[in-house]
Design a protein around this motif. Structure first.
Motif, PDB file in Angstrom:
ATOM      1  N   LYS A 172     -26.908  38.366  77.462  1.00  0.00           N
ATOM      2  CA  LYS A 172     -26.475  39.759  77.459  1.00  0.00           C
ATOM      3  C   LYS A 172     -27.652  40.670  77.175  1.00  0.00           C
ATOM      4  O   LYS A 172     -28.444  40.421  76.259  1.00  0.00           O
ATOM      5  CB  LYS A 172     -25.379  39.953  76.406  1.00  0.00           C
ATOM      6  CG  LYS A 172     -24.570  41.228  76.575  1.00  0.00           C
ATOM      7  CD  LYS A 172     -23.406  41.259  75.608  1.00  0.00           C
ATOM      8  CE  LYS A 172     -22.528  42.478  75.885  1.00  0.00           C
ATOM      9  NZ  LYS A 172     -21.429  42.577  74.892  1.00  0.00           N
ATOM     10  N   ILE A 210     -15.692  32.235  84.766  1.00  0.00           N
ATOM     11  CA  ILE A 210     -16.330  30.923  84.875  1.00  0.00           C
ATOM     12  C   ILE A 210     -15.240  29.860  84.819  1.00  0.00           C
ATOM     13  O   ILE A 210     -14.588  29.662  83.796  1.00  0.00           O
ATOM     14  CB  ILE A 210     -17.356  30.702  83.753  1.00  0.00           C
ATOM     15  CG1 ILE A 210     -18.388  31.833  83.748  1.00  0.00           C
ATOM     16  CG2 ILE A 210     -18.053  29.347  83.910  1.00  0.00           C
ATOM     17  CD1 ILE A 210     -19.331  31.796  82.560  1.00  0.00           C
ATOM     18  N   THR A 216     -26.728  31.053  87.703  1.00  0.00           N
ATOM     19  CA  THR A 216     -26.061  29.872  88.239  1.00  0.00           C
ATOM     20  C   THR A 216     -27.069  29.018  89.003  1.00  0.00           C
ATOM     21  O   THR A 216     -28.255  29.353  89.097  1.00  0.00           O
ATOM     22  CB  THR A 216     -24.907  30.263  89.183  1.00  0.00           C
ATOM     23  OG1 THR A 216     -25.450  30.669  90.452  1.00  0.00           O
ATOM     24  CG2 THR A 216     -24.067  31.390  88.602  1.00  0.00           C
ATOM     25  N   SER A 257     -24.065  30.564  74.847  1.00  0.00           N
ATOM     26  CA  SER A 257     -23.537  31.866  75.248  1.00  0.00           C
ATOM     27  C   SER A 257     -23.331  32.786  74.054  1.00  0.00           C
ATOM     28  O   SER A 257     -22.946  33.951  74.221  1.00  0.00           O
ATOM     29  CB  SER A 257     -22.207  31.686  75.992  1.00  0.00           C
ATOM     30  OG  SER A 257     -22.389  30.871  77.140  1.00  0.00           O
ATOM     31  N   PHE A 266     -23.787  41.609  81.018  1.00  0.00           N
ATOM     32  CA  PHE A 266     -24.071  40.178  81.010  1.00  0.00           C
ATOM     33  C   PHE A 266     -24.890  39.793  82.239  1.00  0.00           C
ATOM     34  O   PHE A 266     -24.642  40.296  83.348  1.00  0.00           O
ATOM     35  CB  PHE A 266     -22.772  39.372  81.020  1.00  0.00           C
ATOM     36  CG  PHE A 266     -22.004  39.405  79.738  1.00  0.00           C
ATOM     37  CD1 PHE A 266     -22.314  38.538  78.703  1.00  0.00           C
ATOM     38  CD2 PHE A 266     -20.971  40.314  79.563  1.00  0.00           C
ATOM     39  CE1 PHE A 266     -21.597  38.566  77.516  1.00  0.00           C
ATOM     40  CE2 PHE A 266     -20.245  40.355  78.386  1.00  0.00           C
ATOM     41  CZ  PHE A 266     -20.566  39.479  77.353  1.00  0.00           C
ATOM     42  N   ASN A 267     -25.843  38.901  82.041  1.00  0.00           N
ATOM     43  CA  ASN A 267     -26.551  38.240  83.131  1.00  0.00           C
ATOM     44  C   ASN A 267     -26.041  36.806  83.213  1.00  0.00           C
ATOM     45  O   ASN A 267     -26.085  36.075  82.217  1.00  0.00           O
ATOM     46  CB  ASN A 267     -28.065  38.244  82.886  1.00  0.00           C
ATOM     47  CG  ASN A 267     -28.649  39.633  82.906  1.00  0.00           C
ATOM     48  OD1 ASN A 267     -28.502  40.362  83.881  1.00  0.00           O
ATOM     49  ND2 ASN A 267     -29.294  40.029  81.811  1.00  0.00           N
ATOM     50  N   ILE A 268     -25.554  36.426  84.361  1.00  0.00           N
ATOM     51  CA  ILE A 268     -24.997  35.090  84.552  1.00  0.00           C
ATOM     52  C   ILE A 268     -25.856  34.347  85.565  1.00  0.00           C
ATOM     53  O   ILE A 268     -25.871  34.689  86.748  1.00  0.00           O
ATOM     54  CB  ILE A 268     -23.529  35.157  85.034  1.00  0.00           C
ATOM     55  CG1 ILE A 268     -22.684  35.945  84.034  1.00  0.00           C
ATOM     56  CG2 ILE A 268     -22.974  33.746  85.209  1.00  0.00           C
ATOM     57  CD1 ILE A 268     -22.495  37.401  84.377  1.00  0.00           C
ATOM     58  N   VAL A 305     -25.402  32.157  80.264  1.00  0.00           N
ATOM     59  CA  VAL A 305     -24.822  33.487  80.108  1.00  0.00           C
ATOM     60  C   VAL A 305     -25.589  34.186  78.993  1.00  0.00           C
ATOM     61  O   VAL A 305     -25.669  33.690  77.868  1.00  0.00           O
ATOM     62  CB  VAL A 305     -23.328  33.415  79.743  1.00  0.00           C
ATOM     63  CG1 VAL A 305     -22.784  34.814  79.443  1.00  0.00           C
ATOM     64  CG2 VAL A 305     -22.537  32.768  80.872  1.00  0.00           C
ATOM     65  N   VAL A 355     -17.136  38.853  80.775  1.00  0.00           N
ATOM     66  CA  VAL A 355     -17.161  37.462  81.222  1.00  0.00           C
ATOM     67  C   VAL A 355     -15.989  36.725  80.594  1.00  0.00           C
ATOM     68  O   VAL A 355     -15.709  36.885  79.398  1.00  0.00           O
ATOM     69  CB  VAL A 355     -18.486  36.768  80.858  1.00  0.00           C
ATOM     70  CG1 VAL A 355     -18.409  35.265  81.137  1.00  0.00           C
ATOM     71  CG2 VAL A 355     -19.650  37.387  81.613  1.00  0.00           C
ATOM     72  N   VAL A 376     -22.567  27.411  86.644  1.00  0.00           N
ATOM     73  CA  VAL A 376     -23.132  28.417  85.750  1.00  0.00           C
ATOM     74  C   VAL A 376     -24.051  27.719  84.749  1.00  0.00           C
ATOM     75  O   VAL A 376     -23.643  26.788  84.057  1.00  0.00           O
ATOM     76  CB  VAL A 376     -22.028  29.204  85.020  1.00  0.00           C
ATOM     77  CG1 VAL A 376     -22.643  30.151  83.991  1.00  0.00           C
ATOM     78  CG2 VAL A 376     -21.187  29.991  86.028  1.00  0.00           C
TER      79      VAL A 376
END
Length: 332
Positions: A102, A9, A111, A261, A107-109, A100, A121, A97
């Motif tokens: 988990k 990121i 955007t 995060s 991880f699921n990011i 973030v 990440v 982004v």
């Protein structure tokens, strides 16, 4: 959906360095950048020159050729954006982004354009996006600017510059030399010691001779359409006519994004928790790189001393986290 080895990121110099290090180690990666390549540098003052020489700004041992002892903004843009083109760095631009999270080890990011999955990440977002506000009446007026680009709009205008760091001093000198009536309001008793050594005598001499007015140990209390009201070192309230205010009081990382995060923030400076040898945060497999590591103390980390973060992080990922994933408190 592909699960990346690393999602980075921030597409600044350190984010790009992390990408280059990932590719050298045959890891799949993607850089997500909310603006252009090295977006913070793009938003620097047009005629800004770095404190460091070119070789200290190099990444991945790629030579940085400069025509001057200290490279400027345009040369840095050419250098870093040139690397992104020539090395074909996998980077998505103008994509922000948002979150973030988990699930298990992945991880699921999320955007502004898509959702990605990654095993690791790296947050390398810098600090230049959020101004350090004064929180006073009138700060939201159109004449108040928290970013300075060039002096020409301020010719023959009465401007107040808040602060005494490099950006404030550069703005004061440049606008004065383009015909502005410049007043500096400075909370501290002197010009910041961190000001570039070849510029500091210039601003001090201009203040001494009266070409630039400066009020030390002073603080703005209110901004109006036509004036600035401030308290001086004697506690006296003063009012001066004013056309523009350049509130160059520094910038902050996006602490809310770090918190959301899962990163723990410590102390008055909100230092993010990370392992100083691996840059891994209290969230396993979530790393910090670059200036963002310093919390409110944005003078701790620069390109010069945080280039090593890329090698530290990717080395830790490749080695299977020989540290066992344990996170110690920041040494700061």
């Amino acid at each position: 959906m592909e699960i990346l080895d690393i999602l980075i990121i921030g597409g600044g110099p350190i984010g790009l360095n992390c990408a280059l290090e990932a590719r050298k180690n045959n890891l799949t990666y993607l850089v997500i950048e909310k603006g252009t390549i090295v977006n913070s540098l793009y938003n620097y003052p047009l005629y800004m020159r770095f404190f460091s020489t070119a070789e200290k700004l190099e990444i991945d041992d790629i030579p940085f050729i400069s025509t001057a002892p200290k490279p400027g903004r345009q040369e840095a843009l050419e250098y870093y954006q040139g690397i992104a083109r020539q090395r074909e760095i996998n980077i998505n631009l103008y994509e922000k982004v948002l979150k973030v999270s988990k699930a298990g080890d992945i991880f699921n990011i999320e955007t502004s354009k898509a959702v990605y999955k990654a095993k690791n990440v790296i947050i390398s977002t810098g600090f230049y996006d959020i101004p350090n506000l004064m929180n006073i009446p009138g700060e939201d007026l159109p004449k108040v600017k928290h970013y300075y680009t060039e002096p020409y709009p301020y010719a023959k205008q009465k401007i107040v510059i808040v602060g005494s760091s490099n950006s404030a001093v550069d703005a004061a000198l440049e606008t004065y030399r383009k015909g502005a009536d410049v007043t500096m309001i400075i909370r501290n008793p002197e010009i910041s010691k961190s000001v570039k050594y070849w510029v500091k005598p210039d601003i001090e001499n201009r203040i001494t001779e009266g070409s630039i007015k400066a009020y030390f140990n002073s603080e703005i209390t209110e901004i109006t359409d036509n004036a600035v009201i401030f308290r001086d070192k004697n506690g006296t309230i003063n009012e001066i006519e004013n056309d523009f205010v350049l509130a160059l009081t520094g910038y902050l990382p996006d602490f809310e994004f770090l918190r959301s995060s899962g990163i723990e923030l410590q102390g008055d400076c909100l230092n993010p928790m990370y392992h100083p040898e691996t840059m891994e945060t209290n969230v396993p497999n979530l790393y910090l790189a670059g200036v963002v590591c310093g919390g409110k103390d944005t003078h701790l980390w620069f390109i010069e001393n945080s280039r090593i973060h890329a090698e530290m992080i990717v080395g830790n990922i490749v080695s299977g986290k020989e540290s066992g994933g344990k996170t110690r408190e920041s040494k700061f």
